[in-house]
Design an enzyme around this catalytic site. Structure first.
Site, mmCIF file in Angstrom:
data_model
loop_
_atom_site.group_PDB
_atom_site.id
_atom_site.type_symbol
_atom_site.label_atom_id
_atom_site.label_comp_id
_atom_site.label_asym_id
_atom_site.label_seq_id
_atom_site.Cartn_x
_atom_site.Cartn_y
_atom_site.Cartn_z
ATOM 1 N N GLY A 274 38.334 14.417 63.219
ATOM 2 C CA GLY A 274 38.792 15.698 62.248
ATOM 3 C C GLY A 274 39.721 15.789 62.437
ATOM 4 O O GLY A 274 40.323 15.979 63.601
ATOM 5 N N ASN B 35 22.714 19.331 58.582
ATOM 6 C CA ASN B 35 23.353 19.839 60.449
ATOM 7 C C ASN B 35 21.737 20.277 61.174
ATOM 8 O O ASN B 35 22.622 20.233 62.489
ATOM 9 C CB ASN B 35 24.436 20.966 60.191
ATOM 10 C CG ASN B 35 25.355 20.482 59.612
ATOM 11 O OD1 ASN B 35 26.235 20.109 59.903
ATOM 12 N ND2 ASN B 35 26.047 20.257 57.975
ATOM 13 N N GLY C 134 31.657 24.332 63.583
ATOM 14 C CA GLY C 134 31.244 23.168 62.741
ATOM 15 C C GLY C 134 29.717 24.388 61.335
ATOM 16 O O GLY C 134 29.390 25.279 62.475
ATOM 17 N N ASP D 261 37.957 35.102 60.466
ATOM 18 C CA ASP D 261 38.355 35.796 59.582
ATOM 19 C C ASP D 261 38.682 37.393 60.365
ATOM 20 O O ASP D 261 39.110 37.971 59.412
ATOM 21 C CB ASP D 261 36.283 36.106 59.602
ATOM 22 C CG ASP D 261 35.579 34.849 59.127
ATOM 23 O OD1 ASP D 261 36.072 33.936 58.263
ATOM 24 O OD2 ASP D 261 34.104 34.474 59.597
ATOM 25 N N ARG E 69 42.508 36.599 59.693
ATOM 26 C CA ARG E 69 42.467 36.855 58.249
ATOM 27 C C ARG E 69 42.421 38.520 57.677
ATOM 28 O O ARG E 69 44.343 38.682 57.089
ATOM 29 C CB ARG E 69 41.819 36.107 58.164
ATOM 30 C CG ARG E 69 41.514 34.809 57.703
ATOM 31 C CD ARG E 69 40.550 34.307 57.029
ATOM 32 N NE ARG E 69 41.275 32.507 57.010
ATOM 33 C CZ ARG E 69 40.203 31.271 56.751
ATOM 34 N NH1 ARG E 69 38.777 32.123 56.119
ATOM 35 N NH2 ARG E 69 40.442 30.084 56.549
ATOM 36 N N HIS F 12 29.419 34.150 59.313
ATOM 37 C CA HIS F 12 30.245 33.643 58.585
ATOM 38 C C HIS F 12 30.479 32.417 57.747
ATOM 39 O O HIS F 12 30.274 31.377 57.616
ATOM 40 C CB HIS F 12 31.174 32.351 59.692
ATOM 41 C CG HIS F 12 31.705 31.283 59.343
ATOM 42 N ND1 HIS F 12 33.520 32.265 59.341
ATOM 43 C CD2 HIS F 12 32.183 30.269 59.062
ATOM 44 C CE1 HIS F 12 34.417 31.072 58.528
ATOM 45 N NE2 HIS F 12 34.079 29.816 58.437
HETATM 46 P P1 NDP Z 1 37.212 19.842 59.487
HETATM 47 O O1 NDP Z 1 37.922 19.263 61.430
HETATM 48 O O2 NDP Z 1 38.059 20.201 59.362
HETATM 49 O O3 NDP Z 1 36.038 20.769 59.890
HETATM 50 C C1 NDP Z 1 34.687 20.310 60.825
HETATM 51 C C2 NDP Z 1 34.185 21.939 60.569
HETATM 52 O O4 NDP Z 1 34.462 23.346 60.930
HETATM 53 C C3 NDP Z 1 33.487 21.932 58.960
HETATM 54 O O5 NDP Z 1 31.461 22.045 59.224
HETATM 55 C C4 NDP Z 1 34.226 22.554 58.421
HETATM 56 O O6 NDP Z 1 33.107 24.080 57.905
HETATM 57 C C5 NDP Z 1 34.192 23.630 60.005
HETATM 58 N N1 NDP Z 1 35.123 25.046 59.293
HETATM 59 C C6 NDP Z 1 35.149 26.658 59.693
HETATM 60 N N2 NDP Z 1 36.194 26.980 60.103
HETATM 61 C C7 NDP Z 1 36.821 26.130 59.478
HETATM 62 C C8 NDP Z 1 37.709 26.559 58.125
HETATM 63 N N3 NDP Z 1 38.502 27.466 58.687
HETATM 64 N N4 NDP Z 1 38.955 25.487 57.960
HETATM 65 C C9 NDP Z 1 38.293 24.856 57.820
HETATM 66 N N5 NDP Z 1 36.868 23.558 58.129
HETATM 67 C C10 NDP Z 1 36.387 24.379 58.675
HETATM 68 O O7 NDP Z 1 36.492 18.592 58.982
HETATM 69 P P2 NDP Z 1 36.710 16.913 58.914
HETATM 70 O O8 NDP Z 1 35.840 16.635 57.750
HETATM 71 O O9 NDP Z 1 38.130 16.803 59.107
HETATM 72 O O10 NDP Z 1 35.950 16.464 60.397
HETATM 73 C C11 NDP Z 1 34.714 16.365 61.075
HETATM 74 C C12 NDP Z 1 34.434 15.060 62.016
HETATM 75 O O11 NDP Z 1 33.433 15.244 62.609
HETATM 76 C C13 NDP Z 1 34.775 14.190 60.990
HETATM 77 O O12 NDP Z 1 35.827 13.457 62.041
HETATM 78 C C14 NDP Z 1 33.261 13.442 61.680
HETATM 79 O O13 NDP Z 1 33.224 12.041 61.734
HETATM 80 C C15 NDP Z 1 32.334 14.783 63.198
HETATM 81 N N6 NDP Z 1 31.283 14.517 62.823
HETATM 82 C C16 NDP Z 1 31.027 14.982 64.537
HETATM 83 C C17 NDP Z 1 29.811 14.672 65.126
HETATM 84 C C18 NDP Z 1 29.391 14.482 65.854
HETATM 85 O O14 NDP Z 1 30.151 14.932 67.620
HETATM 86 N N7 NDP Z 1 28.187 14.331 66.292
HETATM 87 C C19 NDP Z 1 28.767 15.025 63.836
HETATM 88 C C20 NDP Z 1 29.003 15.410 62.457
HETATM 89 C C21 NDP Z 1 30.270 14.601 62.380
HETATM 90 P P3 NDP Z 1 33.116 23.264 56.273
HETATM 91 O O15 NDP Z 1 32.460 21.368 55.946
HETATM 92 O O16 NDP Z 1 32.815 24.642 55.741
HETATM 93 O O17 NDP Z 1 34.663 23.344 55.601
#
Ligand code: NDP
Length: 327
Positions: free
Chosen positions: A13, A106, A131, A160, A163, A188
């Protein structure tokens, strides 16, 4: 010294794309400690392939401190012997998804991860949930990690805090490094309470440097809505600042907070400040010897007490929505 093993979920991600390279460069354990990265992703071929791409880039970074990097789709294998775990991966809210559905989707992920951490991570492992919904995801992991100290589990409110400190610095015309002890209480989420009542700017009370009306009527809202403002400006979420805050959180937990300085960490409440015991609530903390402690006995006025209760109420609701999954 043996390498420290750092597990990171959601490795393909956006946040991890920034976080992993800073850990590999020594940003977590420092310039004298080798690290082994253990990456986790969902068991979906395209995502697992993307994780392999990230691993290739980590190799190409030629980081002298990166002893090894392994990839996993099984949580137990990823967390085995981990010293630190960043739980970044989470199910994002999809269009039309109700809050309760998001919590439940989740909850299923974090239940498995809590069990896997308890089964294989080091007993003193430091776990940081990033997450979202981070506080409640952390609660679920902690409650399913039978036998592990609840103090091992924390969730991130450091972004937070960072910020809020940046806003105070800009408003006061000071450097951000001169702002101390801004506190984020609670969840959060948009109910969080960024509190500057005990903060200082260049050693003086923040109240002398900051207009009270601006703080209550503008700054709190700016901090609460900052993530949305960055998405509106950049077209992408605030991944790099989130990664930086995650590193700040874990770094200070491991190495300690400087004398007289607090950091915001969502931790399992022991009932401090009248908050319900057991909720994962963000408090001002100090860290020493690899352990955190809640800063005691801070005075709070009626405004603060009301804000702290409102964010607590939201956390109770979230907890009640996932009650069946709490171990
Ligand atoms: P990000 O890497 O951008 O974000 C990941 C998580 O962090 C989200 O829940 C997001 O919340 C949260 N978050 C907390 N603070 C912030 C912030 N300031 N800005 C952005 N995000 C924040 O998400 P991606 O979708 O790019 O990547 C997530 C990855 O996780 C995917 O590749 C997916 O496949 C993977 N995943 C892995 C799991 C595992 O390892 N078992 C389980 C589930 C998913 P918000 O959505 O509210 O922005």
């Amino acid at each position: 010294m043996a390498a420290k093993k750092v597990a990171v979920t959601g490795a393909a991600g956006n946040i991890s794309y920034s976080l992993l390279f800073r850990i590999a460069a020594g940003g977590l354990y420092g310039p004298d400690t080798k690290v082994s990265l253990s990456l986790l992703e969902v068991d979906v071929p395209a995502v697992a392939k993307a994780m392999e791409g990230v691993k290739m880039e980590l190799e190409d970074g030629a980081f002298a401190l990166l002893e090894s990097c392994t990839t996993h789709t099984d949580a137990a294998a990823c967390f085995a012997d981990a010293d630190a775990a960043f739980l970044v991966g989470a199910r994002p809210r999809s269009k039309g998804m109700e809050r309760k559905d998001l919590l439940e989707a989740n909850a299923a992920i974090f239940k498995v991860q809590g069990q896997a951490l308890a089964a294989g991570a080091r007993p003193d492992a430091k776990v940081l949930v990033v997450g979202n919904p981070a506080n409640t995801n952390c609660l679920i992991a902690q409650r399913n990690a039978a036998g592990m100290d609840p103090a091992c589990f924390t969730a991130m409110t450091r972004l937070d805090q960072n910020r809020a400190a940046a806003q105070v610095a800009a408003h006061a015309g000071a450097a951000v490094g001169e702002v101390r002890n801004v506190v984020v209480w609670g969840n959060h989420s948009a109910t969080q309470f960024p509190d500057i009542a005990h903060a200082t700017v260049a050693g003086k009370p923040a109240a002398e440097a900051v207009d009270a009306k601006w703080y209550k009527e503008e700054m709190i809202g700016v901090v609460q809505q900052r993530g949305a403002a960055i998405i509106a400006a950049r077209g992408l979420s605030s991944a790099a600042s989130a990664a930086s805050a995650a590193l700040d959180h874990m770094h200070d937990w491991i190495h300690g907070t400087p004398e007289g300085t607090w950091v915001s960490m969502a931790v399992v409440s022991g009932g401090e400040y009248g908050i319900e015991e057991g909720l994962v609530y963000s408090y001002p903390c100090t860290c020493a010897g690899g352990k955190w402690s809640v800063v005691p006995d801070l005075a709070r006025d009626d405004f603060a007490a009301e804000m702290m209760k409102a964010t607590e109420a939201e956390l109770r609701e979230e907890r009640d929505a996932v009650a069946a999954l709490l171990g």
